[in-house]
Write a protein that holds these residues in place. Structure first.
Motif, PDB file in Angstrom:
ATOM      1  N   ARG A   1       0.837  -1.196   0.000  1.00 53.02           N
ATOM      2  CA  ARG A   1       0.000   0.000   0.000  1.00 53.02           C
ATOM      3  C   ARG A   1       0.875   1.251   0.000  1.00 53.02           C
ATOM      4  N   GLY A   2       0.355   2.303  -0.609  1.00 55.10           N
ATOM      5  CA  GLY A   2       1.105   3.550  -0.665  1.00 55.10           C
ATOM      6  C   GLY A   2       2.059   3.588  -1.843  1.00 55.10           C
ATOM      7  N   THR A   3       2.675   4.734  -2.042  1.00 55.41           N
ATOM      8  CA  THR A   3       3.604   4.907  -3.160  1.00 55.41           C
ATOM      9  C   THR A   3       4.984   4.401  -2.753  1.00 55.41           C
ATOM     10  N   ILE A   4       5.137   3.099  -2.792  1.00 52.87           N
ATOM     11  CA  ILE A   4       6.384   2.439  -2.416  1.00 52.87           C
ATOM     12  C   ILE A   4       6.959   1.782  -3.668  1.00 52.87           C
ATOM     13  N   PRO A   5       8.204   2.073  -4.037  1.00 58.66           N
ATOM     14  CA  PRO A   5       8.745   1.599  -5.318  1.00 58.66           C
ATOM     15  C   PRO A   5       9.194   0.146  -5.329  1.00 58.66           C
ATOM     16  N   VAL A   6       8.983  -0.611  -4.256  1.00 57.81           N
ATOM     17  CA  VAL A   6       9.332  -2.035  -4.250  1.00 57.81           C
ATOM     18  C   VAL A   6       8.089  -2.859  -3.985  1.00 57.81           C
ATOM     19  N   PHE A   7       8.147  -4.101  -4.397  1.00 60.53           N
ATOM     20  CA  PHE A   7       7.077  -5.045  -4.101  1.00 60.53           C
ATOM     21  C   PHE A   7       7.720  -6.329  -3.588  1.00 60.53           C
ATOM     22  N   THR A   8       6.938  -7.199  -3.020  1.00 59.97           N
ATOM     23  CA  THR A   8       7.471  -8.433  -2.452  1.00 59.97           C
ATOM     24  C   THR A   8       7.833  -9.410  -3.568  1.00 59.97           C
ATOM     25  N   VAL A   9       9.033  -9.943  -3.519  1.00 62.36           N
ATOM     26  CA  VAL A   9       9.434 -10.996  -4.456  1.00 62.36           C
ATOM     27  C   VAL A   9       9.626 -12.278  -3.649  1.00 62.36           C
ATOM     28  N   GLU A  10       8.949 -13.325  -4.069  1.00 56.48           N
ATOM     29  CA  GLU A  10       9.027 -14.607  -3.380  1.00 56.48           C
ATOM     30  C   GLU A  10       9.818 -15.600  -4.223  1.00 56.48           C
ATOM     31  N   LEU A  11      10.650 -16.384  -3.561  1.00 58.71           N
ATOM     32  CA  LEU A  11      11.376 -17.419  -4.273  1.00 58.71           C
ATOM     33  C   LEU A  11      10.400 -18.468  -4.771  1.00 58.71           C
ATOM     34  N   ALA A  12      10.640 -18.948  -5.974  1.00 56.68           N
ATOM     35  CA  ALA A  12       9.746 -19.930  -6.590  1.00 56.68           C
ATOM     36  C   ALA A  12       9.725 -21.203  -5.763  1.00 56.68           C
ATOM     37  N   GLY A  13       8.531 -21.762  -5.614  1.00 54.98           N
ATOM     38  CA  GLY A  13       8.401 -22.993  -4.826  1.00 54.98           C
ATOM     39  C   GLY A  13       8.708 -24.249  -5.590  1.00 54.98           C
ATOM     40  N   GLY A  14       8.830 -24.146  -6.929  1.00 55.74           N
ATOM     41  CA  GLY A  14       9.180 -25.318  -7.722  1.00 55.74           C
ATOM     42  C   GLY A  14       8.009 -25.991  -8.394  1.00 55.74           C
ATOM     43  N   ALA A  15       6.781 -25.531  -8.147  1.00 53.63           N
ATOM     44  CA  ALA A  15       5.615 -26.134  -8.780  1.00 53.63           C
ATOM     45  C   ALA A  15       5.564 -25.742 -10.252  1.00 53.63           C
TER      46      ALA A  15
END
Length: 214
Positions: A67-81
């Motif tokens: 939320r808000g004007t934040i220039p990053v987003f969450t990146v999650e490591l791939a689970g392999g599916a």
């Protein structure tokens, strides 16, 4: 009935006269506002037949955007599916969510170097986004502008029953009013610098957290 008013007389030299055609609707063209189409193209995020295991990160979803004007987003490591036909986007790409409930969800994918990765880097995309390509190349300015109340209030409702979506053509026809290019360039440079620092800090924080909790 005589109307009240002011009369004036102009004397014009003959060589200064210019022939023309009286158009009572000329004001309509003068009053037309610029639309997003004047400044950017809107493309569908293309699907590619890849397995999720071929990507380091999991597909981007709305829930990854803060939320808000934040220039990053969450990146999650791939689970392999394994996932077929995963839409893919590259570095420095501006995405805009089209689901009506999530309008204003926008992000710019980071450069590989900011994440400590090797270029070219590709990000799978799972949710309903479109790829906005600014004609001036100032994607961080447009990332901020697309989230602004002024722009969002001009967007049409959308269609699609219980899950209304914003049509690409309607998005392109949305009226916009933006500052001159020199101002847009300054805003873009500032936001791009913030984004680089934020992504590098994000990676360092993740690395520190992983090293202390494992």
């Amino acid at each position: 009935m005589k109307k009240n008013g002011t009369y004036f007389l102009s004397i014009v030299e003959a060589d200064a006269l210019r022939a023309g055609v009286w158009d009572p609707y000329a004001y309509r063209e003068q009053m037309q506002r610029e639309t997003l189409e004047h400044f950017a193209a809107v493309q569908k995020v293309q699907g590619r037949s890849h397995r999720a295991t071929e990507f380091k990160y999991s597909p981007i979803e709305y829930r990854h955007i803060h939320r808000g004007t934040i220039p990053v987003f969450t990146v999650e490591l791939a689970g392999g599916a394994a996932v077929e036909r995963v839409p893919v986007i590259g570095e420095g790409c501006l995405l805009f969510g089209t689901m009506r409930a999530y309008l204003g969800n926008a992000l710019v994918t980071p450069k590989a170097a900011w994440l400590g990765e090797t270029s070219p880097l590709f990000f799978p995309v799972k949710s309903e986004f479109v790829h906005v390509v600014p004609k001036d190349g100032l994607f961080y300015f447009w990332w901020a502008f697309l989230q602004s109340p002024r722009f969002l209030q001009c967007l049409p409702i959308g269609s699609g029953g219980t899950r209304p979506r914003l049509d690409r053509e309607l998005l392109l026809r949305t009226p916009v009013e933006v500052p001159v290019k020199a101002v847009r360039e300054k805003i873009h440079r500032c936001l791009a610098g913030y984004a680089e620092r934020a992504w590098r800090d994000y990676v360092e924080a993740e690395r520190l957290l992983n090293s202390t909790t494992r």
